[in-house]
Write a protein that holds these residues in place. Structure first.
Motif, short mmCIF file in Angstrom:
data_model
loop_
_atom_site.label_atom_id
_atom_site.label_comp_id
_atom_site.label_asym_id
_atom_site.label_seq_id
_atom_site.Cartn_x
_atom_site.Cartn_y
_atom_site.Cartn_z
N LEU A 71 0.82 -1.20 0.00
CA LEU A 71 0.00 0.00 0.00
C LEU A 71 0.86 1.26 0.00
N SER A 72 0.30 2.32 -0.52
CA SER A 72 0.98 3.61 -0.51
C SER A 72 0.91 4.21 0.89
N SER A 73 1.53 5.37 1.06
CA SER A 73 1.49 6.05 2.35
C SER A 73 0.08 6.47 2.72
N ALA A 74 -0.80 6.55 1.70
CA ALA A 74 -2.20 6.91 1.93
C ALA A 74 -3.06 5.67 2.18
N GLY A 75 -2.42 4.50 2.23
CA GLY A 75 -3.16 3.27 2.49
C GLY A 75 -3.89 2.73 1.28
N GLU A 76 -3.43 3.09 0.09
CA GLU A 76 -4.09 2.67 -1.15
C GLU A 76 -3.14 1.83 -1.99
N SER A 77 -3.73 0.99 -2.83
CA SER A 77 -2.95 0.22 -3.79
C SER A 77 -3.30 0.75 -5.18
N VAL A 78 -2.53 1.72 -5.64
CA VAL A 78 -2.81 2.36 -6.92
C VAL A 78 -1.50 2.78 -7.57
N ILE A 79 -1.47 2.73 -8.89
CA ILE A 79 -0.35 3.28 -9.66
C ILE A 79 -0.87 3.63 -11.05
N SER A 80 -0.37 4.70 -11.59
CA SER A 80 -0.75 5.09 -12.94
C SER A 80 0.03 4.27 -13.97
N TYR A 81 -0.52 4.17 -15.16
CA TYR A 81 0.22 3.51 -16.24
C TYR A 81 1.57 4.19 -16.44
N ALA A 82 1.59 5.53 -16.34
CA ALA A 82 2.81 6.30 -16.59
C ALA A 82 3.89 6.00 -15.55
N ASP A 83 3.50 5.91 -14.26
CA ASP A 83 4.48 5.61 -13.23
C ASP A 83 4.90 4.14 -13.26
N TYR A 84 3.98 3.27 -13.69
CA TYR A 84 4.35 1.87 -13.91
C TYR A 84 5.43 1.80 -14.98
N ALA A 85 5.30 2.61 -16.02
CA ALA A 85 6.30 2.65 -17.09
C ALA A 85 7.66 3.10 -16.56
N VAL A 86 7.64 4.07 -15.64
CA VAL A 86 8.89 4.52 -15.02
C VAL A 86 9.55 3.37 -14.27
N GLY A 87 8.74 2.64 -13.48
CA GLY A 87 9.26 1.51 -12.73
C GLY A 87 9.79 0.41 -13.63
N MET A 88 9.06 0.13 -14.70
CA MET A 88 9.49 -0.90 -15.64
C MET A 88 10.83 -0.51 -16.27
N SER B 90 15.93 -11.96 -12.01
CA SER B 90 15.63 -13.11 -12.87
C SER B 90 14.78 -14.11 -12.10
N GLY B 91 13.71 -14.59 -12.74
CA GLY B 91 12.87 -15.61 -12.13
C GLY B 91 12.12 -15.14 -10.91
N VAL B 92 11.68 -13.88 -10.91
CA VAL B 92 10.98 -13.35 -9.75
C VAL B 92 9.76 -12.54 -10.18
N ARG B 93 8.85 -12.34 -9.22
CA ARG B 93 7.75 -11.41 -9.41
C ARG B 93 7.99 -10.20 -8.49
N VAL B 94 7.83 -9.03 -9.05
CA VAL B 94 7.90 -7.80 -8.25
C VAL B 94 6.60 -7.03 -8.47
N SER B 95 6.37 -6.01 -7.66
CA SER B 95 5.17 -5.21 -7.81
C SER B 95 5.52 -3.74 -7.69
N LEU B 96 4.67 -2.89 -8.27
CA LEU B 96 4.89 -1.46 -8.28
C LEU B 96 3.64 -0.76 -7.75
N VAL B 97 3.82 0.19 -6.85
CA VAL B 97 2.70 0.93 -6.26
C VAL B 97 3.14 2.36 -6.01
N GLU B 98 2.19 3.27 -5.97
CA GLU B 98 2.51 4.65 -5.65
C GLU B 98 3.10 4.74 -4.25
N THR B 99 3.95 5.75 -4.03
CA THR B 99 4.55 5.94 -2.71
C THR B 99 3.54 6.54 -1.75
#
Length: 209
Positions: free
Chosen positions: A173-190, A200-209
């Motif tokens: 969850l983000s600092s606001a207690g939400e699980s959200v990310i924009s497509y644009a910020d997901y692209a930054v993370g990717m 390699s061989g792992v799953r990771v996740s991306l969420v807003e701060t």
């Protein structure tokens, strides 16, 4: 870096391409229909018709494939397995634009998000298909795959803040207690994951701060 984006006409793929190009990477798009992304290097070809030769020499391959109808949902597993076959035995890393439904909601990793009572029923088939896709990838030891889950709320029209939090197998969850990310910020993370080139061989996740 030399990077291929497969299913390059998708909305997430287009933003990933834009982010990669802005950083000076050499990006080639692959899609079955005419190019709608910002790439200049483009190959019009169905994902299941791609060959080892098509993907030879790339440092990374991004799989942006998406399917939503009941008859096409099994293609999530079929297409990512095909791409894994093509990069198997090479140093090329395969980054999958994954889903959030397979994220665990408990530290013991017994319950996944899609199996919680409040998970929207209309999204369950897609989440199940992508959960099965991840399970199939976990059996692969011959390819460098990375499954990148977005937050539960994957906001198509959200703004690019350039900030995100990198998580792992559990719903974060983000600092606001939400699980959200924009497509644009997901692209930054990717793009950051691709540049670091250390997973390699792992799953990771991306969420807003």
């Amino acid at each position: 870096m030399k990077i291929a984006v497969v299913a390059s006409n998708g909305k997430a793929s287009q933003l990933i391409i834009k982010e990669l190009l802005s950083r000076g990477h050499e990006v080639t798009g692959f899609a079955r229909s005419a190019n709608r992304s910002a790439v200049k290097n483009f190959v019009q070809k169905d994902i299941l018709e791609l060959t080892k030769e098509d993907l030879a020499g790339f440092d990374a391959v991004v799989d942006g494939f998406g399917a939503y109808t009941p008859d096409t949902l099994p293609l999530h597993t079929k297409t990512s397995q095909h791409l894994a076959d093509l990069v198997a035995g090479t140093d090329t890393r395969l980054y999958i634009v994954g889903g959030a439904g397979s994220l665990y909601v408990d530290a013991a990793h017994k319950t996944q998000l899609l199996d919680t009572p409040d998970f929207p029923a209309e999204f369950y088939p897609l989440a199940k298909a992508q959960t099965e896709e991840l399970a199939a990838l976990r059996s692969r030891k011959d390819a460098h795959w990375i499954f990148v889950s977005p937050a539960a709320d994957f906001a198509e029209d959200g703004v690019r803040t350039g900030k995100y939090k990198l998580g792992g197998e559990e719903l974060t969850l983000s600092s606001a207690g939400e699980s959200v990310i924009s497509y644009a910020d997901y692209a930054v993370g990717m793009a950051d994951l691709i540049e670091k080139n250390d997973l390699s061989g792992v799953r990771v996740s991306l969420v807003e701060t």
